[in-house]
Write a protein that holds these residues in place. Structure first.
Motif, mmCIF file in Angstrom:
data_model
loop_
_atom_site.group_PDB
_atom_site.id
_atom_site.type_symbol
_atom_site.label_atom_id
_atom_site.label_comp_id
_atom_site.label_asym_id
_atom_site.label_seq_id
_atom_site.Cartn_x
_atom_site.Cartn_y
_atom_site.Cartn_z
ATOM 1 N N THR A 37 -33.101 -16.140 19.463
ATOM 2 C CA THR A 37 -33.415 -15.821 18.081
ATOM 3 C C THR A 37 -32.230 -16.173 17.206
ATOM 4 O OG1 THR A 37 -32.600 -13.573 18.304
ATOM 5 C CG2 THR A 37 -34.942 -13.924 18.712
ATOM 6 N N ARG A 38 -32.505 -16.510 15.992
ATOM 7 C CA ARG A 38 -31.456 -16.829 15.046
ATOM 8 C C ARG A 38 -31.317 -15.637 14.119
ATOM 9 N NH1 ARG A 38 -31.301 -18.637 9.829
ATOM 10 N NH2 ARG A 38 -29.376 -19.688 9.310
ATOM 11 N N SER A 39 -30.121 -15.126 13.998
ATOM 12 C CA SER A 39 -29.902 -14.026 13.076
ATOM 13 C C SER A 39 -29.399 -14.578 11.751
ATOM 14 C CB SER A 39 -28.900 -13.032 13.660
ATOM 15 O OG SER A 39 -27.686 -13.676 13.910
ATOM 16 N N LEU A 40 -29.531 -13.783 10.719
ATOM 17 C CA LEU A 40 -29.110 -14.201 9.389
ATOM 18 C C LEU A 40 -27.604 -14.028 9.227
ATOM 19 C CD1 LEU A 40 -31.945 -12.503 7.305
ATOM 20 C CD2 LEU A 40 -31.808 -14.873 8.030
ATOM 21 N N THR A 41 -27.008 -14.928 8.475
ATOM 22 C CA THR A 41 -25.589 -14.791 8.167
ATOM 23 C C THR A 41 -25.421 -13.741 7.072
ATOM 24 O OG1 THR A 41 -25.671 -16.514 6.480
ATOM 25 C CG2 THR A 41 -25.165 -17.212 8.748
ATOM 26 N N GLU A 42 -24.193 -13.339 6.829
ATOM 27 C CA GLU A 42 -23.951 -12.306 5.816
ATOM 28 C C GLU A 42 -24.393 -12.745 4.410
ATOM 29 O OE1 GLU A 42 -23.410 -8.733 4.342
ATOM 30 O OE2 GLU A 42 -23.297 -9.217 6.464
ATOM 31 N N SER A 62 -39.068 0.299 6.624
ATOM 32 C CA SER A 62 -38.287 -0.850 7.096
ATOM 33 C C SER A 62 -37.793 -1.697 5.936
ATOM 34 C CB SER A 62 -39.120 -1.714 8.032
ATOM 35 O OG SER A 62 -39.494 -0.992 9.170
ATOM 36 N N ILE A 63 -38.666 -1.965 4.980
ATOM 37 C CA ILE A 63 -38.285 -2.790 3.839
ATOM 38 C C ILE A 63 -37.217 -2.085 3.008
ATOM 39 C CG2 ILE A 63 -39.110 -3.831 1.694
ATOM 40 C CD1 ILE A 63 -41.744 -4.321 3.107
ATOM 41 N N GLY A 99 -29.418 -2.036 2.885
ATOM 42 C CA GLY A 99 -28.326 -2.478 3.726
ATOM 43 C C GLY A 99 -28.183 -1.709 5.023
ATOM 44 N N GLN A 100 -29.082 -0.764 5.301
ATOM 45 C CA GLN A 100 -29.022 -0.025 6.557
ATOM 46 C C GLN A 100 -29.330 -0.920 7.745
ATOM 47 O OE1 GLN A 100 -31.823 3.105 5.611
ATOM 48 N NE2 GLN A 100 -30.161 4.611 5.678
ATOM 49 N N PHE A 101 -30.311 -1.818 7.592
ATOM 50 C CA PHE A 101 -30.675 -2.773 8.624
ATOM 51 C C PHE A 101 -30.358 -4.177 8.135
ATOM 52 C CE2 PHE A 101 -34.068 0.492 9.787
ATOM 53 C CZ PHE A 101 -33.293 1.046 10.777
ATOM 54 N N ALA A 102 -30.103 -5.075 9.072
ATOM 55 C CA ALA A 102 -29.675 -6.432 8.719
ATOM 56 C C ALA A 102 -30.822 -7.299 8.212
ATOM 57 C CB ALA A 102 -29.023 -7.100 9.923
ATOM 58 N N GLY A 103 -32.012 -7.094 8.679
ATOM 59 C CA GLY A 103 -33.106 -8.004 8.347
ATOM 60 C C GLY A 103 -33.165 -9.121 9.371
ATOM 61 N N SER A 104 -34.227 -9.867 9.349
ATOM 62 C CA SER A 104 -34.423 -10.923 10.336
ATOM 63 C C SER A 104 -35.028 -12.146 9.658
ATOM 64 C CB SER A 104 -35.370 -10.435 11.438
ATOM 65 O OG SER A 104 -36.665 -10.234 10.903
ATOM 66 N N PRO A 105 -35.023 -13.277 10.353
ATOM 67 C CA PRO A 105 -35.689 -14.452 9.791
ATOM 68 C C PRO A 105 -37.188 -14.209 9.536
ATOM 69 C CG PRO A 105 -34.240 -15.124 11.549
ATOM 70 C CD PRO A 105 -34.268 -13.622 11.565
ATOM 71 N N GLY A 106 -37.802 -13.367 10.355
ATOM 72 C CA GLY A 106 -39.212 -13.038 10.128
ATOM 73 C C GLY A 106 -39.419 -12.279 8.834
ATOM 74 N N ALA A 159 -40.950 -12.280 3.069
ATOM 75 C CA ALA A 159 -40.525 -12.132 1.677
ATOM 76 C C ALA A 159 -40.760 -13.429 0.900
ATOM 77 C CB ALA A 159 -39.055 -11.734 1.623
ATOM 78 N N ALA A 160 -40.509 -14.566 1.545
ATOM 79 C CA ALA A 160 -40.753 -15.853 0.878
ATOM 80 C C ALA A 160 -42.233 -16.038 0.581
ATOM 81 C CB ALA A 160 -40.232 -16.996 1.746
#
Length: 110
Positions: free
Chosen positions: A25-30, A63-64, A70-77, A82-83
């Protein structure tokens, strides 16, 4: 009457199972996480409530809100959902680099 089952000569199924590739999986950068948080906050303003945005994105409201705060990082999904809710692309939502001689909106040069 007896029924005898004759097994195949090469075992069960006839082929050796292959090794699967690990799921990566690819995680999001900061910077992408910051842009996702900002996008979620703007989408919440556009849709009115977190519950309405959560329904559009198909995710739990908690979750949203946790990702937006900022509690959770979020994911590409999450970024993809959101897009879709924003009616734009993931690259535009998360901010892809654009060459200086090109239009940031359409990518046209000149």
């Amino acid at each position: 009457m007896q029924l005898y089952l004759i097994p195949p000569e090469c075992g069960q199924g006839g082929r050796v199972p292959t090794r699967r590739r690990p799921f990566v999986t690819r995680s999001l950068t900061e910077p992408e996480r910051k842009r996702l948080r900002a996008a979620l906050k703007n989408l919440r303003a556009a849709y009115g409530t977190w519950a309405c945005l959560a329904e559009v994105m198909g995710m739990p409201t908690r979750s949203i809100r946790a990702i937006a705060s900022g509690q959770f990082a979020g994911s590409p999904g999450t970024a993809m959902r959101a897009a879709r809710a924003a009616g734009t692309t993931i690259e535009r939502l998360l901010g892809r680099p654009v060459a200086a001689d090109r239009c940031p909106t359409c990518g046209r040069s000149g």
